[in-house]
Design a protein around this motif. Structure first.
Motif, PDB file in Angstrom:
ATOM      1  N   HIS A  68       2.428 -26.710  23.866  1.00  0.00           N
ATOM      2  CA  HIS A  68       2.622 -27.766  22.711  1.00  0.00           C
ATOM      3  C   HIS A  68       1.488 -28.470  22.508  1.00  0.00           C
ATOM      4  CE1 HIS A  68       2.479 -31.237  25.412  1.00  0.00           C
ATOM      5  NE2 HIS A  68       3.679 -30.872  26.196  1.00  0.00           N
ATOM      6  N   LYS A  69       1.307 -29.216  21.369  1.00  0.00           N
ATOM      7  CA  LYS A  69      -0.127 -29.955  21.232  1.00  0.00           C
ATOM      8  C   LYS A  69      -0.036 -31.307  21.867  1.00  0.00           C
ATOM      9  CE  LYS A  69       0.179 -28.389  16.249  1.00  0.00           C
ATOM     10  NZ  LYS A  69       0.287 -28.759  15.019  1.00  0.00           N
ATOM     11  N   SER A  76      -8.177 -24.552  16.982  1.00  0.00           N
ATOM     12  CA  SER A  76      -6.914 -23.621  17.226  1.00  0.00           C
ATOM     13  C   SER A  76      -7.058 -22.748  18.455  1.00  0.00           C
ATOM     14  CB  SER A  76      -6.460 -23.087  16.053  1.00  0.00           C
ATOM     15  OG  SER A  76      -7.259 -22.106  15.613  1.00  0.00           O
ATOM     16  N   GLU A  80       0.876 -16.638  20.479  1.00  0.00           N
ATOM     17  CA  GLU A  80       1.269 -17.745  19.660  1.00  0.00           C
ATOM     18  C   GLU A  80       0.101 -18.625  19.195  1.00  0.00           C
ATOM     19  OE1 GLU A  80       4.443 -18.309  18.517  1.00  0.00           O
ATOM     20  OE2 GLU A  80       4.612 -16.399  19.059  1.00  0.00           O
ATOM     21  N   VAL A 118      -1.726 -22.194  18.207  1.00  0.00           N
ATOM     22  CA  VAL A 118      -1.431 -23.351  18.271  1.00  0.00           C
ATOM     23  C   VAL A 118      -2.574 -24.187  17.545  1.00  0.00           C
ATOM     24  CG1 VAL A 118      -1.190 -25.358  19.803  1.00  0.00           C
ATOM     25  CG2 VAL A 118      -0.666 -23.245  20.488  1.00  0.00           C
ATOM     26  N   ILE A 137      -5.236 -29.390  21.270  1.00  0.00           N
ATOM     27  CA  ILE A 137      -4.641 -28.095  21.607  1.00  0.00           C
ATOM     28  C   ILE A 137      -5.276 -27.855  22.874  1.00  0.00           C
ATOM     29  CG2 ILE A 137      -4.474 -27.073  19.369  1.00  0.00           C
ATOM     30  CD1 ILE A 137      -7.249 -25.427  20.107  1.00  0.00           C
ATOM     31  N   THR A 142       5.721 -22.335  20.345  1.00  0.00           N
ATOM     32  CA  THR A 142       5.210 -23.557  20.643  1.00  0.00           C
ATOM     33  C   THR A 142       5.843 -24.595  19.908  1.00  0.00           C
ATOM     34  OG1 THR A 142       3.710 -23.242  18.487  1.00  0.00           O
ATOM     35  CG2 THR A 142       2.996 -22.147  20.599  1.00  0.00           C
TER      36      THR A 142
END
Length: 361
Positions: free
Chosen positions: A168-169, A212, A218, A220, A251, A305
Motif C-alpha cells: 500500500h501507499k 513507482s 503488482e 504501485v 511507495i 495493492t
C-alpha cells in the motif's frame, strides 16, 4: 457464523472515536473469558493476546486490527450511543467496516484456530490519527514474524471478491513556505512577492515525476499533488509569506525529491506527517494467505495493492512481514452509510483460520 456477527454488533455499538477505553475493555474481557491466552493491555490501551507460546513454536503470526474509529455522522449516533442496524445481510454503523468487523473476525479466529506457530492477536488504538497505538507497541517490542492486517481488501480485483493486498501507499504531508519582503502594493518593486516565489515552487512540484515500483508483479504508483495555498495579508500589501500544502502518496523504497524546492532564505520545506508505505517481503506468505482466501470463497482472490496507508506500514518498517486482508469494501469506510457484509465477515474468519493453520505445517 453467528458468533462473528454478534461480536461485530457488540463492538460496533461501543463509541470509540474520542476514547477507545470502553472498546478496549470489551475486547480484553472477551479474550480473557473466551480463550486461555496471555492477554495484556499496554499503557496506551492496545490489547495484545498470545497463544501457543511454547519454545517449539519458532515462528509467530499476528492478526492485527484497531478499535478506534473516525467521528460518526449525526445519523449514526443517538443518545450518546452508536446506532447499529442489520438489514439485507449487512451490518450498518460507524466502525462496522473500518474495522470492528475485521477485529471481531480475528478475535473468533484467534480463539478457534489450532496453531503450530505462536498466534498473536492485536487491536491497536489511534490508527485513525497516524498509528499511535501501533508505534507504541513496536517501541515496546511488538515484533511478530508475520502479520495479517484486517483492513479492507474486498472488491479490488472483482466485485465481492476478498483479495490479499501485498502493498500500500504511504502518505507524506509537507509544507513549502516561501518568504519575501512586504511593501505597499503601489510600489511592488520595493518588496519581494512571496506568492510569486511560491508559484515557482509549485511549478517545480508539477514537474516532479512521482516514483513507482513493483511488488510481486503488482504496480504501485505514487503521486505528488499541491492541495492548498495560502498567502498575503491584505489586498494592497505585497505578501511577505506564502505557504503551500503538498500531499505525497509514497511507495516502498523511494520518495519524490521535494527537498529540491528549497532555496536558502527564500523557500523552506518541512514534513508535517509521514505515514510509511508497506510492501510484503515474502511471496510464499502472501500466497499462503491468498490460498486460504480462495478456500473461503467462490471467487478467485488476487494479490493486489491498496491506495491507503494502514498500520501495516509501521509494522513493515519495523521488519514484520505483512499482508492485508479484510471485509471492508472500497468506499465503505468513514461514510454515513458505513456497513459490512455479514457473509464476508464469515469469509474473513475462515481466511484467518486457514492462513494461520497453514503456516508452520
Amino acid at each position: 457464523m453467528a458468533a462473528v456477527t454478534d461480536l461485530t454488533r457488540d463492538l460496533a455499538a461501543i463509541p470509540s472515536h474520542d476514547d477507545e477505553t470502553d472498546a478496549g475493555d470489551f475486547i480484553e474481557a472477551w479474550l480473557r473469558e473466551e480463550t486461555d491466552a496471555d492477554v495484556t493491555r499496554d499503557g496506551v490501551g492496545n490489547v495484545i493476546a498470545r497463544r501457543n507460546t511454547n519454545p517449539d513454536a519458532n515462528e509467530s503470526v499476528a492478526l492485527v486490527g484497531h478499535h478506534d474509529v473516525v467521528p460518526p455522522d449525526e445519523s449514526q449516533i443517538a443518545n450518546g450511543e452508536y446506532v447499529v442496524e442489520e438489514r439485507d445481510g449487512r451490518l450498518y454503523g460507524r466502525g462496522a467496516a473500518d474495522m470492528k468487523g475485521a477485529v471481531a473476525a480475528a478475535m473468533c479466529a484467534f480463539r478457534d484456530t489450532d496453531p503450530t506457530v505462536e498466534l498473536v492477536f492485536a487491536s491497536f488504538v489511534g490508527e485513525e490519527i497516524g498509528g499511535e497505538g501501533a508505534r507504541h507497541a513496536i517501541d515496546e517490542g511488538f515484533s511478530p514474524d508475520y502479520a495479517i492486517v484486517g483492513e479492507g481488501t474486498t472488491g479490488y480485483s472483482a466485485p465481492g471478491t476478498t483479495d490479499v493486498a501485498v502493498a500500500h501507499k504511504g502518505r507524506r504531508a509537507s509544507t513549502i513556505t516561501a518568504h519575501g519582503t512586504a511593501a505597499h502594493a503601489s510600489e511592488p518593486e520595493a518588496g519581494e512577492n512571496a506568492v510569486y516565489t511560491a508559484c515557482k515552487a509549485v511549478e517545480m512540484v508539477c514537474e516532479i515525476d512521482a516514483p513507482s515500483t513493483d511488488v510481486f508483479g503488482e504496480r504501485v504508483r505514487g503521486s505528488v499533488v499541491v492541495t492548498e495555498i495560502e498567502g498575503g495579508s491584505a489586498w494592497n500589501v505585497i505578501p511577505e509569506s506564502c505557504s503551500i500544502t503538498v500531499d505525497e502518496r509514497t511507495i516502498p523504497g523511494e520518495r519524490a525529491p521535494l527537498a529540491a524546492v528549497e532555496d536558502s532564505g527564500r523557500v523552506e520545506w518541512t514534513v508535517d506527517q509521514d505515514l510509511p508505505p508497506m510492501a510484503c517481503d515474502d511471496e510464499a506468505f502472501a500466497e499462503a494467505v491468498r490460498a486460504a482466501a480462495a478456500d473461503a470463497q467462490e471467487g478467485e482472490p488476487e494479490l493486489v495493492t491498496k491506495p491507503h496507508a494502514t498500520d501495516a506500514g509501521w509494522l513493515a518498517e519495523a521488519g514484520v512481514t505483512c499482508v492485508i486482508c479484510g471485509p471492508a469494501e472500497q468506499g465503505e469506510a468513514h461514510t454515513k452509510d458505513e456497513s459490512v457484509s455479514l457473509a464476508v465477515l464469515d469469509r474473513c474468519y475462515e481466511t484467518y483460520r486457514g492462513a494461520v493453520e497453514s503456516i508452520g505445517r
